[in-house]
Design a protein around this motif. Structure first.
Motif, mmCIF file in Angstrom:
data_model
loop_
_atom_site.group_PDB
_atom_site.id
_atom_site.type_symbol
_atom_site.label_atom_id
_atom_site.label_comp_id
_atom_site.label_asym_id
_atom_site.label_seq_id
_atom_site.Cartn_x
_atom_site.Cartn_y
_atom_site.Cartn_z
ATOM 1 N N PHE A 68 0.427 -12.592 -8.919
ATOM 2 C CA PHE A 68 0.255 -13.664 -7.944
ATOM 3 C C PHE A 68 1.575 -13.850 -7.204
ATOM 4 C CE2 PHE A 68 1.589 -15.495 -11.947
ATOM 5 C CZ PHE A 68 2.685 -16.266 -11.582
ATOM 6 N N GLY A 69 1.517 -14.554 -6.088
ATOM 7 C CA GLY A 69 2.706 -14.832 -5.306
ATOM 8 C C GLY A 69 2.484 -16.033 -4.421
ATOM 9 N N ASP B 136 15.560 2.174 16.527
ATOM 10 C CA ASP B 136 14.505 1.172 16.407
ATOM 11 C C ASP B 136 13.115 1.739 16.651
ATOM 12 O OD1 ASP B 136 14.787 1.622 19.074
ATOM 13 O OD2 ASP B 136 15.013 -0.469 19.660
ATOM 14 N N GLN B 137 13.020 3.054 16.904
ATOM 15 C CA GLN B 137 11.714 3.700 17.063
ATOM 16 C C GLN B 137 11.233 4.353 15.767
ATOM 17 O OE1 GLN B 137 12.806 6.344 20.317
ATOM 18 N NE2 GLN B 137 11.681 5.071 21.789
ATOM 19 N N ILE B 138 12.059 4.343 14.743
ATOM 20 C CA ILE B 138 11.672 4.936 13.468
ATOM 21 C C ILE B 138 10.729 3.980 12.756
ATOM 22 C CG2 ILE B 138 12.499 5.799 11.253
ATOM 23 C CD1 ILE B 138 15.161 6.422 12.598
ATOM 24 N N ALA B 139 9.557 4.447 12.412
ATOM 25 C CA ALA B 139 8.549 3.596 11.782
ATOM 26 C C ALA B 139 8.962 3.224 10.369
ATOM 27 C CB ALA B 139 7.193 4.317 11.767
ATOM 28 N N ASN B 140 8.444 2.100 9.912
ATOM 29 C CA ASN B 140 8.682 1.710 8.521
ATOM 30 C C ASN B 140 7.978 2.684 7.585
ATOM 31 O OD1 ASN B 140 10.097 -0.556 9.343
ATOM 32 N ND2 ASN B 140 8.285 -1.861 9.326
ATOM 33 N N PRO B 141 8.642 3.160 6.559
ATOM 34 C CA PRO B 141 7.968 4.046 5.613
ATOM 35 C C PRO B 141 6.901 3.287 4.836
ATOM 36 C CG PRO B 141 10.142 3.457 4.810
ATOM 37 C CD PRO B 141 10.041 2.921 6.205
ATOM 38 N N PRO B 142 5.854 3.958 4.384
ATOM 39 C CA PRO B 142 4.809 3.278 3.610
ATOM 40 C C PRO B 142 5.400 2.620 2.369
ATOM 41 C CG PRO B 142 4.094 5.478 4.257
ATOM 42 C CD PRO B 142 5.550 5.380 4.588
ATOM 43 N N GLU B 143 4.993 1.373 2.119
ATOM 44 C CA GLU B 143 5.541 0.630 0.986
ATOM 45 C C GLU B 143 5.287 1.340 -0.332
ATOM 46 O OE1 GLU B 143 7.903 -1.851 -0.567
ATOM 47 O OE2 GLU B 143 7.336 -2.210 1.522
ATOM 48 N N ASP C 238 3.061 -6.474 -1.793
ATOM 49 C CA ASP C 238 2.050 -7.519 -1.652
ATOM 50 C C ASP C 238 2.611 -8.914 -1.883
ATOM 51 O OD1 ASP C 238 2.507 -7.372 -4.360
ATOM 52 O OD2 ASP C 238 0.452 -6.824 -4.909
ATOM 53 N N HIS C 239 3.946 -9.026 -2.038
ATOM 54 C CA HIS C 239 4.629 -10.300 -2.282
ATOM 55 C C HIS C 239 4.190 -10.934 -3.602
ATOM 56 C CE1 HIS C 239 5.826 -9.686 1.776
ATOM 57 N NE2 HIS C 239 4.704 -10.100 2.320
ATOM 58 N N CYS C 240 3.704 -10.133 -4.523
ATOM 59 C CA CYS C 240 3.193 -10.662 -5.786
ATOM 60 C C CYS C 240 4.143 -10.379 -6.940
ATOM 61 C CB CYS C 240 1.817 -10.057 -6.112
ATOM 62 S SG CYS C 240 0.461 -10.813 -5.199
#
Length: 565
Positions: free
Chosen positions: A543-544, A113-120, A448-450
């Protein structure tokens, strides 16, 4: 010049200046500084593009210049877009005192749980999260997805994909507050056999030529070590089919290195000459809800599993708090071919002729699993779309104010079949190209949820295209939520909730109008249809929508990208 379909971007690299080198990133903004000898990162100067207007140190978009030079022992940045700027960088000189750190430990242990999220953006470049060895389990509120083999309710789940030249596997993953949802789709070159199951503990072994689907989970994020048979808190859940006197049935078997569940443990030892792999508990999991669909030729299998929280190790935390851990997916075809999703360190064995080897977990080969939280809202990831719809006699698009005004007037006055919400919706099959007037399910991008219905391609030369999009939202009772509408700034969006048009806001230049965002809306009890009519004037259309409320309210809602029955 770039090849057709390609893009060339400029990244300026300075010459070494006092032992440091600068890289000007025109796509993200700022100057990144590295040590010339070691190549190690030192610092980033100025602000990135998303903070362009925060101060004089902001970097503008479409920025194609930027450089540095040395004079009188000092380093200066040549900056600016519409107005030139000259910055002196304090401390970038011969006495900068920058040197590699020598006091750091040679090795460190990082918990799951210390592993950061990779860049999207990095995930998208690598083909999405599933292909980049990051499995994201999406929140599936309400009653969860359908378990009938269709994709209804699973559309928002990014597929985890793996296989070889002749066999392909796709897994879609989601979760609720008390369960994990998996939808496996396996396509094989040869027909899959369904043998009997005399001993559940050997559902996956080579002497039984069946096809099995395994889900591995690290239940204790603090677990360390490379024990190939698994560590305390790890679990393997194997799903498969068996022949019960002519009837095909499904079963799930759990393998636990440590047993902390209810009931008495059933230890089991897998043994062969020179090999031993033991578990504290191995047994059937009747609590796991399974459903399966076979193609007529038995070359395509869809199996769905609802894994209740009660069969997972006690060390598994609350699933809804954005839990990050490690795990894996594996398929054994016909008892003789093993396919892994992740084999990070190469330790995961493909051996299918030795039971102890086949039973092991190989946790050092696993990759990251992310349970996406609802804290920031519930993004609508799957939409039913129709388009593109074009004007019968579109004006020439030149990008001028007058041209945009002509397109706006034309599209706002035009009437297309989907403008009538009562028109029957015909949904195109996911594997076919929709015909004119048909609707197709499309998914929003996680970055971006779009939704990008025009596939993110600029439409300057082809004119401006219009799309319709719908999604259905179910509420257990009259409920008020807020809806935010992320979008491209040159979108023109009109939005309705059932028959009620949502409030709009005007944009600059008098040619842009869009839905006000965010805004509170009342959901009626039952199904509510959210409809979008959108087109762009220049650039691309995207859009989203993100539903915003407290998590308890969001967990009660349900989303559907197809008309509910």
């Amino acid at each position: 010049m770039p090849e057709p379909g390609g893009v060339h971007g400029s990244i300026h690299v300075t010459k070494p200046l006092h032992g440091l080198v600068g890289i000007v990133d025109q796509s993200r903004g700022g100057m990144h500084v590295y040590d010339w000898e070691s190549g190690l990162y030192v610092d980033t100067l100025l602000l990135p593009a998303e903070r362009e207007y925060d101060s004089v140190y902001g970097t503008p978009g479409e920025y194609f210049v930027g450089a540095a030079h040395e004079a009188d022992g000092k380093v200066y940045l040549r900056w600016g877009k519409t107005l030139p700027w000259l910055f002196e960088v304090e401390g970038w000189n011969t006495a900068n005192g920058i040197s590699p750190l020598t006091t750091l430990p040679e090795t460190i242990a990082i918990e799951a749980d210390q592993i950061a999220n990779p860049p999207e953006l990095a995930l998208q470049i690598r083909g999405g999260a599933g292909a980049a060895r990051v499995a994201r389990l999406q929140p599936l509120p309400g009653s969860g997805p359908l378990l009938d083999g269709s994709l209804v309710g699973w559309e928002s789940c990014e597929p985890v994909q793996f296989g070889d030249k002749t066999n392909r596997v796709e897994v879609r993953c989601g979760y609720a507050q008390d369960a994990v949802f998996l939808r496996w789709q396996v396509e094989t070159e040869a027909a899959m056999r369904v043998p009997p199951l005399p001993a559940p503990e050997r559902i996956f072994t080579h002497d039984r030529p069946g096809t099995t689907l395994s889900f591995y989970l690290q239940g204790d994020a603090a677990a360390t070590g490379r024990n190939e048979a698994g560590r305390p808190g790890d679990v393997r859940i194997v799903c498969g089919l068996y022949d019960d006197n002519g009837t095909i049935r499904s079963a799930a078997v759990g393998l636990y290195p440590r047993w902390d569940g209810s009931g008495e443990p059933r230890p089991f030892l897998y043994a062969s000459p020179g090999q031993r792999t033991s578990f504290a508990h191995v047994g059937l999991l009747p609590e796991v809800e399974l459903s399966h669909q076979f193609s007529a030729d038995h070359k395509r299998l869809v199996l769905t599993a609802v894994i209740p929280r009660s069969v997972l190790p006690a060390t598994v935390p609350v699933l809804t708090d954005g839990w990050r851990t490690m795990g894996n997916f594996e398929v054994t075809i016909g008892g003789s071919r093993k396919l892994w999703w992740s084999n990070a360190d190469g330790s995961a064995s493909r051996e299918t002729k030795d039971e102890p080897t086949e039973a092991r977990f190989y946790p050092a080969a696993w990759s990251q699993l992310q349970f996406q939280p609802l804290v920031a809202g519930l993004p609508i990831r799957a939409w039913l779309t129709s388009g593109p719809w074009r004007l019968e006699q579109p004006p020439e698009y030149t990008g001028t104010q007058e041209s945009k005004q002509q397109f706006q007037q034309g599209y706002d006055a035009a009437v297309f079949p989907p403008d009538d919400p009562a028109v029957a919706i015909e949904v195109a099959a996911p594997t076919t190209r929709p015909a004119s007037g048909q609707w197709q399910v499309r998914t929003a991008k996680p970055i971006d949820h779009c939704l990008y219905p025009d596939e993110g391609k600029p439409v300057h030369t082809a004119g401006c295209n219009l799309f319709f999009a719908s999604v259905w939202i179910w509420a257990p009772r009259p409920t008020e939520v807020a809806i935010a509408f992320p979008q491209q700034h040159q979108n023109n969006l009109t939005v309705w909730l059932d028959e009620q048009q949502l409030a709009e806001t005007s944009r600059e230049q008098g040619v842009y109008h869009t839905v006000d965002s965010p805004q509170a809306v009342p959901l009626a009890s039952g199904w509510n249809r959210l409809r979008v009519r959108g087109y762009a004037l220049g650039y691309d259309l995207h859009f989203g929508a993100v539903l915003q409320a407290d998590p308890a309210t969001l967990w009660e809602l349900r989303l559907s990208a197809t008309p509910p029955e």
